[in-house]
Design a protein around this motif. Sequence first.
Motif: not given
Length: 346
Positions: A75, A77, A92, A94, A117, A119
């Motif tokens: 993400d 982070s 990220a 994504y 996961n 994604q």
Amino acid sequence: MSPTNRPRTFDSHFRRSNQAYLKQQGDARPATIRIGFVLLEHFSMMAFTGAVDALVTANLLSCDPLYSFRTLSLDGSEARSDLGIDISVSGALYDLDVGELDLLFVCGGYRTPLLANRQLTEKLQEAGRRGLTLGGLWNGSLLLAWAGLMDGYDCTLHPENRDGLEETCPKVRLSRQPYVIDRDRVSCAGASSALDMMLAVIRQHYGQEVVRGIEEILSCDRIGEQPDRPMPTVASDPTLPDALRAVLELMEANIEEPLGMEEIAALVNLSRRQIERLFQRHVDSTPSKYYLELRITRARRLLLQTSESIAAIAVACGFVSTTHFSHCYRDYFGVSPTQARQNRRG
């Protein structure tokens, strides 16, 4: 260009030590290979840094970067390593445009939660369709296998996760090797094998000469298992004949006041012709050129790593004058000692 004005090239292993300082010849420049590392929660810091260390060191051997790399979390982070250290990432996963990469590695660890996961799976599958080389560190190859990207490939991963891979992905050919490269899939089983895995990848990209240069820079790390063993030099190479090692030791011990070849021959009880044959067979250079490369390499290190005057460095490395030193330095590196020092400071 006359022979006297033709730039010198390194014949011996000193070419690896000096590669990053040599003047670029022509317009050919290596294409920078782009690598992404997906850092999963509790990823192995040692595996990750081992792989990255090889890439960063490879760049030290070239005027232009051989590799670029970016770090990614799911993400964007910070990613927490197995040491409890949070690592800032480039972005990220994504948001990643996989077309901006050539290789993509998934970095796991002993305590990484191994959960499918969607994604992550979709991004990895997209990377596979785009033809990226995909890899896993520690147990990262398990995530690749769950995405269907290891079917029909040999791969390896940490022993703790082998049973799970065999049960869930029967089409994957599980290897017991510490690292595996099978076409466009790469994997290693733990922290210690990550460096060797990446060296093998670099060997495929740029050849053995670059890998030897990396190993030369990182060689001190390999000695830790034998603390009583001295750091290696060319003269300590056990594969070389004893007579040649004796000559090399004399050269390394007499840099400030170089010995003449007749004097060296007398000290090792060999003829000059015998010494020349040994160098031709085992060093791929002549004794006099090797001796010069040894001294000019030491001079380059002193020039760029100390504040000693150029005159003092010339004397310390056995050159008869600063003019002679400057001419030799320019012949090898394409710039004068003064310019080289200014470029380094700049």
